[in-house]
Design a protein around this motif. Structure first.
Motif, PDB file in Angstrom:
ATOM      1  N   TYR A  48      45.789  50.399 -22.861  1.00 18.44           N
ATOM      2  CA  TYR A  48      44.827  51.449 -23.232  1.00 18.44           C
ATOM      3  C   TYR A  48      45.574  52.688 -23.706  1.00 18.44           C
ATOM      4  O   TYR A  48      46.667  52.977 -23.197  1.00 18.44           O
ATOM      5  CB  TYR A  48      43.940  51.819 -22.038  1.00 18.44           C
ATOM      6  CG  TYR A  48      42.908  50.759 -21.717  1.00 18.44           C
ATOM      7  CD1 TYR A  48      41.732  50.661 -22.455  1.00 18.44           C
ATOM      8  CD2 TYR A  48      43.118  49.852 -20.687  1.00 18.44           C
ATOM      9  CE1 TYR A  48      40.783  49.689 -22.160  1.00 18.44           C
ATOM     10  CE2 TYR A  48      42.172  48.865 -20.385  1.00 18.44           C
ATOM     11  CZ  TYR A  48      41.011  48.794 -21.129  1.00 18.44           C
ATOM     12  OH  TYR A  48      40.082  47.834 -20.854  1.00 18.44           O
TER      13      TYR A  48
ATOM     14  N   LYS B 220      47.787  55.226 -21.433  1.00 19.12           N
ATOM     15  CA  LYS B 220      48.269  54.562 -20.211  1.00 19.12           C
ATOM     16  C   LYS B 220      49.753  54.218 -20.388  1.00 19.12           C
ATOM     17  O   LYS B 220      50.206  53.984 -21.516  1.00 19.12           O
ATOM     18  CB  LYS B 220      47.481  53.274 -19.963  1.00 19.12           C
ATOM     19  CG  LYS B 220      46.051  53.533 -19.543  1.00 19.12           C
ATOM     20  CD  LYS B 220      46.036  54.022 -18.121  1.00 19.12           C
ATOM     21  CE  LYS B 220      44.657  54.410 -17.671  1.00 19.12           C
ATOM     22  NZ  LYS B 220      44.232  53.737 -16.464  1.00 19.12           N
TER      23      LYS B 220
ATOM     24  N   ALA C 126      47.292  46.894 -19.528  1.00 19.86           N
ATOM     25  CA  ALA C 126      46.271  46.390 -18.600  1.00 19.86           C
ATOM     26  C   ALA C 126      46.327  44.865 -18.567  1.00 19.86           C
ATOM     27  O   ALA C 126      46.022  44.238 -17.558  1.00 19.86           O
ATOM     28  CB  ALA C 126      44.892  46.865 -19.040  1.00 19.86           C
TER      29      ALA C 126
ATOM     30  N   ASN D 222      41.201  45.076  -7.697  1.00 16.54           N
ATOM     31  CA  ASN D 222      40.627  46.072  -8.620  1.00 16.54           C
ATOM     32  C   ASN D 222      41.720  46.583  -9.546  1.00 16.54           C
ATOM     33  O   ASN D 222      42.835  46.864  -9.110  1.00 16.54           O
ATOM     34  CB  ASN D 222      40.041  47.264  -7.846  1.00 16.54           C
ATOM     35  CG  ASN D 222      38.822  46.887  -7.030  1.00 16.54           C
ATOM     36  OD1 ASN D 222      38.693  47.262  -5.881  1.00 16.54           O
ATOM     37  ND2 ASN D 222      37.930  46.124  -7.623  1.00 16.54           N
ATOM     38  N   GLY D 223      41.380  46.679 -10.822  1.00  9.28           N
ATOM     39  CA  GLY D 223      42.330  47.228 -11.791  1.00  9.28           C
ATOM     40  C   GLY D 223      43.402  46.244 -12.223  1.00  9.28           C
ATOM     41  O   GLY D 223      44.354  46.629 -12.902  1.00  9.28           O
ATOM     42  N   SER D 224      43.238  44.954 -11.841  1.00  7.71           N
ATOM     43  CA  SER D 224      44.297  43.994 -12.206  1.00  7.71           C
ATOM     44  C   SER D 224      44.160  43.505 -13.646  1.00  7.71           C
ATOM     45  O   SER D 224      45.035  42.796 -14.144  1.00  7.71           O
ATOM     46  CB  SER D 224      44.289  42.806 -11.229  1.00  7.71           C
ATOM     47  OG  SER D 224      43.010  42.222 -11.203  1.00  7.71           O
ATOM     48  N   GLY D 225      43.051  43.862 -14.314  1.00  7.77           N
ATOM     49  CA  GLY D 225      42.934  43.527 -15.742  1.00  7.77           C
ATOM     50  C   GLY D 225      41.891  42.470 -16.072  1.00  7.77           C
ATOM     51  O   GLY D 225      41.847  41.967 -17.195  1.00  7.77           O
ATOM     52  N   LYS D 226      41.003  42.152 -15.117  1.00  7.98           N
ATOM     53  CA  LYS D 226      40.040  41.053 -15.335  1.00  7.98           C
ATOM     54  C   LYS D 226      39.061  41.388 -16.467  1.00  7.98           C
ATOM     55  O   LYS D 226      38.875  40.596 -17.394  1.00  7.98           O
ATOM     56  CB  LYS D 226      39.258  40.775 -14.022  1.00  7.98           C
ATOM     57  CG  LYS D 226      40.156  40.403 -12.850  1.00  7.98           C
ATOM     58  CD  LYS D 226      39.393  40.128 -11.598  1.00  7.98           C
ATOM     59  CE  LYS D 226      38.643  41.306 -11.034  1.00  7.98           C
ATOM     60  NZ  LYS D 226      39.494  42.424 -10.583  1.00  7.98           N
ATOM     61  N   SER D 227      38.446  42.574 -16.372  1.00  6.54           N
ATOM     62  CA  SER D 227      37.452  42.920 -17.407  1.00  6.54           C
ATOM     63  C   SER D 227      38.128  43.084 -18.761  1.00  6.54           C
ATOM     64  O   SER D 227      37.571  42.695 -19.793  1.00  6.54           O
ATOM     65  CB  SER D 227      36.727  44.216 -17.045  1.00  6.54           C
ATOM     66  OG  SER D 227      36.059  44.048 -15.830  1.00  6.54           O
ATOM     67  N   THR D 228      39.336  43.650 -18.760  1.00  5.58           N
ATOM     68  CA  THR D 228      40.051  43.818 -20.026  1.00  5.58           C
ATOM     69  C   THR D 228      40.316  42.454 -20.654  1.00  5.58           C
ATOM     70  O   THR D 228      40.174  42.281 -21.869  1.00  5.58           O
ATOM     71  CB  THR D 228      41.378  44.566 -19.782  1.00  5.58           C
ATOM     72  OG1 THR D 228      41.091  45.746 -19.033  1.00  5.58           O
ATOM     73  CG2 THR D 228      42.050  44.945 -21.084  1.00  5.58           C
TER      74      THR D 228
ATOM     75  N   GLN E  73      29.788  43.813 -15.710  1.00  2.00           N
ATOM     76  CA  GLN E  73      29.636  44.396 -14.371  1.00  2.00           C
ATOM     77  C   GLN E  73      28.569  45.489 -14.376  1.00  2.00           C
ATOM     78  O   GLN E  73      27.687  45.519 -13.549  1.00  2.00           O
ATOM     79  CB  GLN E  73      30.969  45.053 -14.021  1.00  2.00           C
ATOM     80  CG  GLN E  73      31.618  44.548 -12.774  1.00  2.00           C
ATOM     81  CD  GLN E  73      32.996  45.200 -12.627  1.00  2.00           C
ATOM     82  OE1 GLN E  73      33.117  46.414 -12.658  1.00  2.00           O
ATOM     83  NE2 GLN E  73      34.005  44.394 -12.487  1.00  2.00           N
TER      84      GLN E  73
ATOM     85  N   HIS F  82      34.838  38.768  -7.193  1.00  2.00           N
ATOM     86  CA  HIS F  82      35.621  39.058  -5.979  1.00  2.00           C
ATOM     87  C   HIS F  82      35.152  38.161  -4.832  1.00  2.00           C
ATOM     88  O   HIS F  82      35.773  38.140  -3.782  1.00  2.00           O
ATOM     89  CB  HIS F  82      35.434  40.527  -5.577  1.00  2.00           C
ATOM     90  CG  HIS F  82      36.085  41.481  -6.542  1.00  2.00           C
ATOM     91  ND1 HIS F  82      37.428  41.560  -6.720  1.00  2.00           N
ATOM     92  CD2 HIS F  82      35.557  42.380  -7.402  1.00  2.00           C
ATOM     93  CE1 HIS F  82      37.722  42.482  -7.636  1.00  2.00           C
ATOM     94  NE2 HIS F  82      36.582  42.980  -8.074  1.00  2.00           N
TER      95      HIS F  82
HETATM   96  N1  ATP Z   1      38.316  52.269 -21.071  1.00  2.00           N
HETATM   97  C1  ATP Z   1      39.492  52.372 -20.440  1.00  2.00           C
HETATM   98  N2  ATP Z   1      40.358  53.343 -20.788  1.00  2.00           N
HETATM   99  C2  ATP Z   1      41.538  53.471 -20.183  1.00  2.00           C
HETATM  100  N3  ATP Z   1      41.965  52.660 -19.202  1.00  2.00           N
HETATM  101  C3  ATP Z   1      41.141  51.670 -18.797  1.00  2.00           C
HETATM  102  C4  ATP Z   1      39.863  51.481 -19.393  1.00  2.00           C
HETATM  103  N4  ATP Z   1      39.272  50.428 -18.790  1.00  2.00           N
HETATM  104  C5  ATP Z   1      40.140  49.987 -17.873  1.00  2.00           C
HETATM  105  N5  ATP Z   1      41.261  50.722 -17.876  1.00  2.00           N
HETATM  106  C6  ATP Z   1      42.457  50.537 -17.032  1.00  2.00           C
HETATM  107  O1  ATP Z   1      42.939  49.224 -17.239  1.00  2.00           O
HETATM  108  C7  ATP Z   1      43.335  48.624 -16.015  1.00  2.00           C
HETATM  109  C8  ATP Z   1      42.575  47.304 -15.851  1.00  2.00           C
HETATM  110  O2  ATP Z   1      41.189  47.605 -15.759  1.00  2.00           O
HETATM  111  P1  ATP Z   1      40.093  46.467 -15.695  1.00  2.00           P
HETATM  112  O3  ATP Z   1      38.766  47.106 -15.768  1.00  2.00           O
HETATM  113  O4  ATP Z   1      40.412  45.407 -16.662  1.00  2.00           O
HETATM  114  O5  ATP Z   1      40.348  45.900 -14.223  1.00  2.00           O
HETATM  115  P2  ATP Z   1      39.489  44.880 -13.360  1.00  2.00           P
HETATM  116  O6  ATP Z   1      40.425  43.863 -12.840  1.00  2.00           O
HETATM  117  O7  ATP Z   1      38.322  44.386 -14.136  1.00  2.00           O
HETATM  118  O8  ATP Z   1      39.023  45.821 -12.186  1.00  2.00           O
HETATM  119  P3  ATP Z   1      37.733  45.718 -11.223  1.00  2.00           P
HETATM  120  O9  ATP Z   1      37.946  44.585 -10.295  1.00  2.00           O
HETATM  121  O10 ATP Z   1      37.779  47.014 -10.500  1.00  2.00           O
HETATM  122  O11 ATP Z   1      36.545  45.578 -12.104  1.00  2.00           O
HETATM  123  C9  ATP Z   1      43.051  49.645 -14.936  1.00  2.00           C
HETATM  124  O12 ATP Z   1      44.260  50.296 -14.655  1.00  2.00           O
HETATM  125  C10 ATP Z   1      42.093  50.632 -15.568  1.00  2.00           C
HETATM  126  O13 ATP Z   1      42.333  51.919 -15.098  1.00  2.00           O
END
Ligand code: ATP
Length: 629
Positions: free
Chosen positions: A395, A398, A402, A422-428, A468, A584
């Motif tokens: 991102y 950053k 991610a 949380n924040g491990s990158g799943k949604s990305t 989500q 989760h």
């Molecule tokens: N729009 C964004 N802009 C900047 N950084 C982002 C953005 N979305 C996510 N991140 C960062 O990217 C990393 C991965 O985020 P992501 O949402 O993919 O995690 P996740 O595994 O889906 O988390 P969760 O279980 O909390 O949903 C995190 O460090 C988050 O802070």
């Protein structure tokens, strides 16, 4: 972009922290007007008028023609009025009885009345034409802006300053309400001015420059004031943007429970006021500057005005002009002065508008530059395979990716579960799989087509996503399910999707069934519970019968019955698609053919449920923690 907190001195209980102040570095830290000279600012006017004219022409040609005709009538009637006034002055100021003088002036007076009537008529018709153009133009501009934002690459949202530029562009939309009126008034006062000035210069050449000098300082002052206003507006953009967001969050009914039960009201109101105060302080700090500009321009203008009247009196007293000509000159000076101040006021308004229109245009240009341009390839179903090759995504702003070098192959009929902290990158990762984001390195292919070369619309036509944070659309139940793929003539597939998530009873209980409006804040609107909304979001994805179905925590708000039903359905339809589930709740991954565990954007473990439970890694640890109650 940087943020900093400004702390006030503690007195007794510690004061709440004020909102962070946002300051930009880079291209948005510079006010585009900071180094623009007065002359350059004035030189911008013709192009602004041309732009307003072009936009109006595209909106309603007939109304623009009407406006032009009205301008011509305004000019001609003003000239006729002054010429007839000069002609009427002779008999009026001649010797003889009042009746005789009036009779002598009668033909000219009738012409004056006719010219005045034409002038009024032209004004009324011009207002009508403006009113035909403005609403359409405003709606079109507004819709263009909304469409531009909806169509940008999703990655643009994460860019510093993008949302503030959008806020600045919104002001351009607001100004379109008045821009045609301002431009129209500017043009008609300019025409009146030219007419009166021409008549005056015919009467006495010396008067015109004096008159110009009398009004120019006011013009100078008005443009400089507009510049100061814009500077304040520019400085306030971020605070106004944040305040606008906070206003919505604080007052939206869906967050009302949270705000009240967590006693957030006081702080939110304090926070809102603190931002307003900050904007007000900037406005107040500029007030002395605008006062100085107004006083100096009034002083200079007043001096020249005195000189104008003095010159006229001198010409009349010394007999250099006849009394009738002097009387007409008085009227011409008055007309020219009134027209000049209108020119100045409307010129400043048009100039002011141009600043906001520039913001809007530059945002639209930026949005157009950020629209997806990925190539002409198209993906069509059935999707047999989706592959990720060494995919990396970071991102903006950053310091680490991610998603960091993930490779994966998904086959039709497979259910993949993605788990991780949380924040491990799943949604990305799901955004990369669907082409919402393009990877910085590596590639994502669907049936061998690289998404970087593929029209994203063809990919998203085959995708169904339950995110989500799903939206609760203020639409009817039917549209909430069919949104994105409307099939309005046949309700059978809509009910099929509703049945798949066990929502039939809830929908049938609504006063108007599928036609019920899901907007509790609107009169007659209905409201679902959180779990029912989530079932509806799942129904929306299932209704699409997608080739790739992605469910990001799809059942987090559902009761066990609903959750069971949804998972049964996912299993039942899995053979016809690729299914990805982010969760989760590790028990739910039992239905997956393959599970990947993410840590810091990398795959740390993968395999089947039974393998991962017994291999003593992160999955086993997380599962044990979830069962330790
Ligand atoms: N729009 C964004 N802009 C900047 N950084 C982002 C953005 N979305 C996510 N991140 C960062 O990217 C990393 C991965 O985020 P992501 O949402 O993919 O995690 P996740 O595994 O889906 O988390 P969760 O279980 O909390 O949903 C995190 O460090 C988050 O802070």
């Amino acid at each position: 972009m940087t943020t900093s907190d400004v702390h006030s001195k503690p007195t007794g209980a510690p004061p709440p922290p004020p909102p962070a102040e946002i300051t930009y570095s880079g291209q948005y830290s510079v006010n585009p007007l900071a180094d623009v000279s007065f002359l350059k600012m004035c030189a911008m006017l013709p192009s602004v008028l041309a732009r307003i004219g072009r936009l109006s022409w595209q909106t309603d040609r007939q109304a623009v023609r009407l406006l032009i005709a009205c301008q011509i009538v305004t000019g001609v009637s003003a000239a006729v009025l002054l010429a007839a006034t000069a002609r009427a002055m002779g008999p009026v100021l001649a010797a003889g009885s009042a009746a005789a003088r009036l009779q002598g002036a009668l033909p000219a007076l009738l012409v004056i009345a006719l010219a005045a009537a034409m002038n009024r008529l032209a004004g009324a018709v011009a207002t009508y034409a403006e009113r035909r153009i403005t609403p359409l133009l405003t709606s079109e501009t507004d819709s263009t802006l909304v469409e531009a934002v909806c169509r940008v690459e999703a990655a643009a949202y994460a860019q510093d300053g993008f949302s503030d530029r959008q806020e600045a562009a919104e002001m351009g939309v607001v100004r379109t309400h008045v821009m045609v009126t301002d431009a129209q008034r500017f043009m008609s006062s300019l025409i009146r001015l030219i007419t009166a000035g021409s008549v005056l210069s015919l009467l006495s050449l010396m008067m015109l420059p004096l008159l110009l000098l009398a009004v120019l300082p006011a013009g100078f002052g008005a443009v400089l004031t507009a510049r100061v206003d814009y500077q304040i507006h520019y400085a306030n953009i971020s605070d106004r943007n944040v305040r606008g967001m906070m206003r919505w969050w604080a007052t939206a009914s869906q967050y009302g429970d949270e705000v009240r039960a967590n006693s957030m009201t006081d702080y939110l109101v304090y926070w809102y006021r603190a931002l307003s105060d900050r904007c007000d302080r900037r406005n107040l700090a500029a007030a002395p500057r605008t006062l100085r500009i107004s006083l100096l321009s009034a002083l200079a203008g007043g001096g020249f005005l005195l000189a104008t009247w003095g010159a006229l009196a001198w010409l009349a007293v010394t007999g250099r002009i006849e009394p009738a000509i002097a009387a007409t000159a008085v009227i011409a000076v008055q007309t020219a002065l009134a027209a000049l101040s209108q020119v100045v006021i409307n010129c400043a308004a048009v100039f002011h508008t141009s600043l906001y229109l520039n913001d809007m245009q530059s945002f639209l240009d930026e949005a157009a530059a950020r629209a997806p341009r990925r190539g002409p390839r198209e993906v069509s179903g059935p999707v047999e395979q989706i592959r990720l090759d060494e995919v990396v995504y970071q991102y903006p702003g950053k310091d680490k990716p991610a998603v960091d070098g993930i490779s994966l192959t998904l086959e039709r009929g497979q259910i993949l579960a993605i788990v991780g902290a949380n924040g491990s990158g799943k949604s990305t990762l799901t955004r990369l799989l669907t082409g919402i984001y393009l990877p910085d390195k590596g590639k994502v292919t669907w049936n061998g087509c690289d998404l970087a070369d593929t029209d994203p619309a063809t990919v998203w036509r085959l995708t169904g996503l339950v995110p989500q944070d799903f939206a609760r659309w203020p639409l009817r139940v039917r549209e909430n399910i069919t949104l994105g793929q409307p099939r309005t003539h046949d309700d059978a597939p809509v009910w099929e999707a509703i049945d798949a998530v066990g929502l039939r009873e809830a929908v049938e209980d609504l006063p108007n069934g599928l036609d019920s409006l899901q907007a509790r804040d609107i009169w007659g609107g209905v409201e679902f519970s959180g779990g029912q909304w989530q079932r509806e979001a799942c129904a929306r994805a299932l209704y699409r019968k997608p080739e790739l179905l992605i469910l990001d925590e799809p059942t987090s708000q559902m009761d066990p019955r609903g959750e069971h039903q949804v998972f049964e359905r996912i299993k039942a339809i899995a053979t016809d698609r690729i299914t990805i589930m982010v969760t989760h709740r590790l028990e739910n991954t039992k239905i997956a053919d393959h599970i990947i565990v993410l840590e810091d954007g990398r795959i740390s473990e993968q395999g089947h449920y039974e393998d991962l439970v017994h291999c003593g890694g992160t999955f086993a640890e997380l599962l044990a923690l979830s069962q330790d109650r």
